[in-house]
Design a protein around this motif. Structure first.
Motif, PDB file in Angstrom:
ATOM      1  N   VAL A 447       0.861  -1.187   0.000  1.00 52.38           N
ATOM      2  CA  VAL A 447       0.000   0.000   0.000  1.00 52.38           C
ATOM      3  C   VAL A 447       0.896   1.236   0.000  1.00 52.38           C
ATOM      4  CG1 VAL A 447      -1.904  -1.112   1.195  1.00 52.38           C
ATOM      5  CG2 VAL A 447      -0.214   0.097   2.532  1.00 52.38           C
ATOM      6  N   SER A 448       0.490   2.247  -0.717  1.00 55.68           N
ATOM      7  CA  SER A 448       1.288   3.474  -0.777  1.00 55.68           C
ATOM      8  C   SER A 448       0.417   4.616  -1.285  1.00 55.68           C
ATOM      9  CB  SER A 448       2.477   3.275  -1.722  1.00 55.68           C
ATOM     10  OG  SER A 448       3.223   4.473  -1.833  1.00 55.68           O
ATOM     11  N   VAL A 449       0.837   5.828  -0.948  1.00 52.47           N
ATOM     12  CA  VAL A 449       0.146   6.995  -1.498  1.00 52.47           C
ATOM     13  C   VAL A 449       0.494   7.151  -2.983  1.00 52.47           C
ATOM     14  CG1 VAL A 449       0.044   8.216   0.692  1.00 52.47           C
ATOM     15  CG2 VAL A 449       2.026   8.530  -0.777  1.00 52.47           C
ATOM     16  N   HIS A 450       1.548   6.470  -3.383  1.00 50.97           N
ATOM     17  CA  HIS A 450       1.927   6.485  -4.810  1.00 50.97           C
ATOM     18  C   HIS A 450       2.622   5.163  -5.134  1.00 50.97           C
ATOM     19  CE1 HIS A 450       3.133   8.082  -8.711  1.00 50.97           C
ATOM     20  NE2 HIS A 450       4.318   7.544  -8.494  1.00 50.97           N
ATOM     21  N   ILE A 451       1.893   4.251  -5.774  1.00 52.19           N
ATOM     22  CA  ILE A 451       2.485   2.963  -6.144  1.00 52.19           C
ATOM     23  C   ILE A 451       3.395   3.197  -7.361  1.00 52.19           C
ATOM     24  CG2 ILE A 451       2.043   0.642  -7.018  1.00 52.19           C
ATOM     25  CD1 ILE A 451       1.032   0.823  -4.225  1.00 52.19           C
ATOM     26  N   PRO A 452       4.660   2.799  -7.279  1.00 56.02           N
ATOM     27  CA  PRO A 452       5.559   3.018  -8.432  1.00 56.02           C
ATOM     28  C   PRO A 452       5.386   1.925  -9.486  1.00 56.02           C
ATOM     29  CG  PRO A 452       6.789   2.037  -6.624  1.00 56.02           C
ATOM     30  CD  PRO A 452       5.388   2.232  -6.110  1.00 56.02           C
ATOM     31  N   TYR A 453       4.274   2.008 -10.222  1.00 50.92           N
ATOM     32  CA  TYR A 453       4.032   1.016 -11.272  1.00 50.92           C
ATOM     33  C   TYR A 453       5.073   1.179 -12.376  1.00 50.92           C
ATOM     34  CZ  TYR A 453      -0.596   0.140  -9.233  1.00 50.92           C
ATOM     35  OH  TYR A 453      -1.627  -0.193  -8.393  1.00 50.92           O
ATOM     36  N   THR A 454       5.327   0.075 -13.064  1.00 49.23           N
ATOM     37  CA  THR A 454       6.295   0.136 -14.170  1.00 49.23           C
ATOM     38  C   THR A 454       5.650   0.630 -15.461  1.00 49.23           C
ATOM     39  OG1 THR A 454       5.859  -2.177 -14.709  1.00 49.23           O
ATOM     40  CG2 THR A 454       7.685  -1.738 -13.205  1.00 49.23           C
ATOM     41  N   GLY A 455       4.305   0.656 -15.533  1.00 47.90           N
ATOM     42  CA  GLY A 455       3.632   1.114 -16.742  1.00 47.90           C
ATOM     43  C   GLY A 455       2.211   1.534 -16.448  1.00 47.90           C
ATOM     44  N   ALA A 456       1.562   2.160 -17.455  1.00 53.73           N
ATOM     45  CA  ALA A 456       0.192   2.639 -17.267  1.00 53.73           C
ATOM     46  C   ALA A 456      -0.801   1.496 -17.088  1.00 53.73           C
ATOM     47  CB  ALA A 456      -0.220   3.487 -18.470  1.00 53.73           C
ATOM     48  N   GLY A 457      -0.404   0.267 -17.476  1.00 51.21           N
ATOM     49  CA  GLY A 457      -1.277  -0.891 -17.280  1.00 51.21           C
ATOM     50  C   GLY A 457      -1.414  -1.294 -15.825  1.00 51.21           C
ATOM     51  N   LYS A 458      -0.544  -0.818 -14.951  1.00 47.25           N
ATOM     52  CA  LYS A 458      -0.600  -1.023 -13.500  1.00 47.25           C
ATOM     53  C   LYS A 458      -0.634  -2.505 -13.119  1.00 47.25           C
ATOM     54  CE  LYS A 458      -4.253   1.523 -13.322  1.00 47.25           C
ATOM     55  NZ  LYS A 458      -5.467   2.155 -12.865  1.00 47.25           N
ATOM     56  N   GLN A 459       0.267  -3.282 -13.684  1.00 44.27           N
ATOM     57  CA  GLN A 459       0.307  -4.707 -13.365  1.00 44.27           C
ATOM     58  C   GLN A 459       1.609  -5.120 -12.693  1.00 44.27           C
ATOM     59  OE1 GLN A 459      -2.030  -7.153 -13.534  1.00 44.27           O
ATOM     60  NE2 GLN A 459      -3.479  -5.536 -14.035  1.00 44.27           N
ATOM     61  N   ALA A 460       2.579  -4.255 -12.641  1.00 43.55           N
ATOM     62  CA  ALA A 460       3.870  -4.591 -12.028  1.00 43.55           C
ATOM     63  C   ALA A 460       4.406  -3.373 -11.286  1.00 43.55           C
ATOM     64  CB  ALA A 460       4.865  -5.036 -13.096  1.00 43.55           C
ATOM     65  N   VAL A 461       5.069  -3.651 -10.150  1.00 49.39           N
ATOM     66  CA  VAL A 461       5.610  -2.591  -9.304  1.00 49.39           C
ATOM     67  C   VAL A 461       7.118  -2.511  -9.505  1.00 49.39           C
ATOM     68  CG1 VAL A 461       5.929  -1.835  -6.920  1.00 49.39           C
ATOM     69  CG2 VAL A 461       3.777  -2.910  -7.607  1.00 49.39           C
ATOM     70  N   SER A 462       7.626  -1.304  -9.595  1.00 47.35           N
ATOM     71  CA  SER A 462       9.068  -1.093  -9.759  1.00 47.35           C
ATOM     72  C   SER A 462       9.815  -1.576  -8.515  1.00 47.35           C
ATOM     73  CB  SER A 462       9.318   0.397  -9.991  1.00 47.35           C
ATOM     74  OG  SER A 462      10.687   0.680  -9.957  1.00 47.35           O
ATOM     75  N   ASP A 463      11.006  -2.156  -8.724  1.00 51.13           N
ATOM     76  CA  ASP A 463      11.747  -2.710  -7.577  1.00 51.13           C
ATOM     77  C   ASP A 463      12.595  -1.647  -6.888  1.00 51.13           C
ATOM     78  OD1 ASP A 463      13.328  -2.517  -9.768  1.00 51.13           O
ATOM     79  OD2 ASP A 463      14.293  -4.458  -9.550  1.00 51.13           O
ATOM     80  N   GLU A 464      11.901  -0.732  -6.244  1.00 49.95           N
ATOM     81  CA  GLU A 464      12.587   0.277  -5.432  1.00 49.95           C
ATOM     82  C   GLU A 464      13.291  -0.435  -4.266  1.00 49.95           C
ATOM     83  OE1 GLU A 464      12.751   3.421  -6.180  1.00 49.95           O
ATOM     84  OE2 GLU A 464      11.344   3.389  -7.851  1.00 49.95           O
ATOM     85  N   GLU A 465      14.485   0.028  -3.953  1.00 51.97           N
ATOM     86  CA  GLU A 465      15.314  -0.647  -2.953  1.00 51.97           C
ATOM     87  C   GLU A 465      14.606  -0.804  -1.604  1.00 51.97           C
ATOM     88  OE1 GLU A 465      19.140   1.186  -2.514  1.00 51.97           O
ATOM     89  OE2 GLU A 465      19.397   0.375  -0.490  1.00 51.97           O
ATOM     90  N   GLU A 466      13.983   0.286  -1.134  1.00 53.09           N
ATOM     91  CA  GLU A 466      13.351   0.241   0.187  1.00 53.09           C
ATOM     92  C   GLU A 466      12.151  -0.713   0.195  1.00 53.09           C
ATOM     93  OE1 GLU A 466      13.825   2.926  -1.638  1.00 53.09           O
ATOM     94  OE2 GLU A 466      15.284   4.186  -0.606  1.00 53.09           O
TER      95      GLU A 466
END
Length: 581
Positions: A447-466
Motif C-alpha cells: 500500500v502506498s500513497v503512490h504505487i511506483p508502477y512500471t507502466g500505465a497498465g498497472k500490473q507490475a511494481v518497480s523494484d525500489e530498494e526500500e
C-alpha cells in the motif's frame, strides 16, 4: 546492366526527391493529437493487450471504480459482474454496484474523458491513479464494436437516469448520445458495454480469478460473478464495516522536483515563499524554513508566483540537505492482519496461516508505503494442478497473490518487485523443500500513497530498494513462523510412515519367533507393536525436551536482507508468465 543502372538512378532520384522536403512541407504534416487518440493507437499501454488480459483489465477498471466510489460514500460495496457471450470473442459486460452513482453532469467526464477524474492530482492511497481506466474501456468498446456504452445511474436524489455515451477521440471529449430519466427506484451505477476481440477463460489471468482475489483483499465487499455459461460465483464479505478513508497528504520535501515546486508555487494561496514551504509541504516547520533560508541566496519573503527556476533549484538543493521527519503515514490504510486472516481462511481454507504487517516506511521520492504478507499452507492453499497423488488427491502448487492498494496484479509478474521478492527467498531455509510444488499461497500486498508502477497498465511494481527490503523482511518473518508447522507436519508424516513399515513386518517377525520359540503368534506380535509405540513415544519425548536436532530455521540477518533487497536473486520459485497469449 542498363536496367540495373536505371534502377540505381531511380532510387537516387527518389532519395533526392525526399531530401528536397522543406520545413514548410513538414509544417503541413504537423498535427496535434489528443491523449485519447494517443491511447487509441497505443491501448497496450493501458493493459488492453491479449484477448484474456484485455477482458480482465476491463473488469478490473469497472470493479475498482465501484469499490472506490462505495468507500468514498461509506457504503459497503455490493458489486455484480455479468459476462454474456454474444458471438465468438464478442461479449457483453454488465457491472452493477450500490454506490453513490454519477450525476448527469459528471457521467461523461467519469466514463468518457481520459485523464479526467478525482485521483491523479491527489496524494493518497487509491486503487486508480491516472483517471484513464474506465474511459479507456469506453474507447475500447468504440474501437472494437463501434457501439456506445450504456449507463444507468441513481444518486438517491430524484429519478435515476439512463445514458448512452462514447468518446470523441480527436477532442478527448465525452459524447452523450442519449440521456433520459428512468421511472424506477435505483441507487448505484450500472454499466453495460460490448467488446470484441476478447476471450473468457477460467484461468489464473481470467476475470473469475480477479474477482476471487479482489474479495480476499477487500473483505468488506460482497462480490458476485456470472460467467458466460450462466454459473454464478459469490464471495461474501467477512467484515461489516467500511475501511476508514485514507487521508490526503501533502508532498514531502524530499520527493519534490524543481518543476513540481514551481507548479505548486504558481497554484498556492500563500503570498510568501516562507508560508508556501510551511503550509504546502509535509513535515516543514519553523526550523526547516530557517534552514532553507540559510541555504539559499534570496529572501524567502518573496512572492512564490515569482520564483525563478534557479531559485527553485536552490530550494530543492536545500531540501535535500535537511533532515526532515519521515512523511506522515496517515494516508495509508493497510487491510490489517485480522482481516487478511479472515479472508484467507474464508476463501483459501488453509491448515496453517501466518500474516505479518510491517511498519510504514518511505521509499525514494518521499512516498510512504507499507507491506502486508500472508503465508497459507496446506488445506486448499496453493493452486490446484491436473496431477493427482497415489491416493487420488489433487496436487496443489505454489500460488503467489500480488496486490497493490487492494488491487490484484495478475499479469507481468516477471517485472514486478513483489514477485522478485518472493523469488529471492530461499524457501528451503523455512522447511519448504520444493517451493514450486508446495501447497502454498503467498499473499503479498503493497500500500502506498503512490504505487511506483512500471507502466500505465498497472500490473507490475518497480523494484525500489526500500520496498524490496521490506517485502523480503516480511516474507522471512512469516517463513520463520511457518517453518515449525511444516517441520512438525513432516515429522508426523515420517512417524506415520515408520509405524506402517514396522507394523507391516511385525506380523512376519512374530510368525518367525513363534516357530523358533513355540509360543503363540498373537502375544509376540502385540509385544512388537508395544515396542514400536514406545520407540515413537520416546522420540516425541526427546523432541519435547529439545534433544532432537535443532528445528529452528537459521536466522537471516537483516543486513543480508538489505543487500538482497537491492538486487533480488532468482531463488527457489520460478517466475510464471501469466500473460494469456
Amino acid at each position: 546492366m542498363a536496367e540495373a543502372d536505371a534502377g540505381v538512378k531511380g532510387k537516387a532520384g527518389k532519395v533526392a526527391e525526399e531530401a528536397n522536403v522543406s520545413a514548410e512541407d513538414l509544417a503541413k504534416e504537423f498535427k496535434e493529437h489528443s491523449v485519447a487518440e494517443f491511447f487509441k493507437k497505443n491501448r497496450q499501454m493501458l493493459g488492453l493487450t491479449g484477448k484474456i488480459k484485455t477482458l480482465t483489465t476491463v473488469v478490473h477498471e469497472y470493479v475498482s471504480n465501484s469499490l472506490d466510489a462505495c468507500e468514498s460514500a461509506n457504503i459497503l460495496p455490493d458489486i455484480t459482474v455479468k459476462l454474456i457471450e454474444l458471438e465468438e470473442e464478442h461479449y457483453e459486460l454488465v457491472v452493477q454496484d450500490n454506490g453513490p452513482g454519477l450525476t448527469k453532469e459528471t457521467v461523461g467526464k467519469a466514463l468518457g474523458q481520459l485523464l479526467a477524474g478525482t485521483k491523479f492530482h491527489r496524494l493518497m492511497q487509491m486503487r486508480g491513479q491516472q483517471g484513464i481506466g474506465a474511459s479507456g474501456c469506453t474507447m475500447l468498446s468504440l474501437v472494437t464494436t463501434g457501439k456506445p456504452i450504456q449507463v444507468i445511474s441513481g444518486t438517491g436524489k430524484g429519478k435515476p437516469f439512463f445514458a448512452e455515451l462514447t468518446i470523441d477521440p480527436k477532442k478527448n471529449e465525452p459524447k452523450l448520445i442519449k440521456v433520459e430519466d428512468v421511472d424506477k427506484d435505483f441507487r448505484g451505477l450500472t454499466i453495460k458495454a460490448v467488446f470484441k476481440d476478447i476471450k473468457y477463460q477460467k484461468s489464473e489471468g481470467g476475470p473469475l480469478e480477479y474477482i476471487r482475489r479482489t474479495a480476499i483483499a477487500n473483505p468488506h465487499a460482497k462480490l458476485a460473478f456470472v460467467d458466460p455459461f450462466g454459473e454464478k460465483f459469490e464471495f461474501n464479505r467477512t467484515m461489516k464495516t467500511v475501511p476508514k478513508r485514507p487521508v490526503e497528504v501533502k508532498p514531502h520535501p524530499k520527493g519534490v522536483t524543481v518543476d513540481e515546486l514551481l507548479t505548486m508555487a504558481k497554484a498556492t494561496q500563500a503570498r510568501k515563499v516562507v508560508s508556501f514551504i510551511k503550509n504546502d509541504f509535509d513535515r516543514t516547520g519553523e526550523k526547516a524554513v530557517e534552514e532553507v533560508q540559510n541555504a539559499v541566496s534570496f529572501d524567502l519573503n518573496t512572492d512564490p508566483a515569482k520564483l525563478s527556476w534557479e531559485q527553485a533549484e536552490e530550494i530543492i538543493k536545500a531540501f535535500q540537505k535537511i533532515n526532515f521527519i519521515a512523511p506522515t503515514t496517515d494516508g495509508l490504510r493497510p487491510i490489517g492482519e485480522d482481516r487478511v486472516i479472515a479472508s484467507l481462511k474464508n476463501i483459501v481454507e488453509p491448515e496453517f496461516l501466518e500474516v505479518n504487517t510491517r511498519r510504514p516506511q518511505v521509499y525514494k521520492g518521499g512516498f510512504a508505503f507499507q507491506v502486508e504478507v500472508g503465508l497459507a499452507y496446506g488445506g486448499n492453499a496453493g493452486k490446484a494442478s491436473e496431477e493427482k497423488t497415489e491416493d487420488g488427491k489433487i496436487v496443489r502448487k505454489v500460488e503467489v497473490m500480488r496486490f497493490a492498494n487492494r488491487v490484484p496484479l495478475l499479469f507481468d509478474a516477471g517485472g514486478c518487485a513483489l514477485q522478485k521478492a518472493v523469488n529471492s527467498i530461499d524457501w528451503k531455509r523455512y522447511g519448504i523443500r520444493d517451493a514450486e510444488t508446495a501447497p502454498l499461497t503467498i499473499f503479498i500486498h503493497l500500500v502506498s500513497v503512490h504505487i511506483p508502477y512500471t507502466g500505465a497498465g498497472k500490473q507490475a511494481v518497480s523494484d525500489e530498494e526500500e520496498i524490496m527490503e521490506e517485502l523480503r523482511l516480511a516474507l522471512m518473518d512469516v517463513g520463520r513462523k511457518t517453518y515449525r508447522f511444516v517441520a512438525n507436519q513432516r515429522r508426523e508424516a515420517e512417524k506415520l510412515q515408520k509405524k506402517k513399515i514396522f507394523y507391516k513386518y511385525a506380523k512376519q517377525v512374530a510368525i518367525g519367533l513363534s516357530e523358533l520359540t513355540g509360543k503363540n503368534v498373537e502375544p509376540i506380535e502385540k509385544k512388537l507393536h508395544d515396542i514400536v509405540l514406545k520407540r515413537l513415544k520416546l522420540e516425541d519425548e526427546l523432541e519435547a525436551k529439545g534433544e532432537k536436532l535443532d528445528e529452528e530455521p537459521p536466522e537471516e540477518e537483516e543486513g543480508k536482507a538489505k543487500k538482497k533487497g537491492k538486487k533480488a536473486k532468482k531463488g527457489a520459485l520460478e517466475t510464471v508468465n501469466e500473460d494469456d497469449e
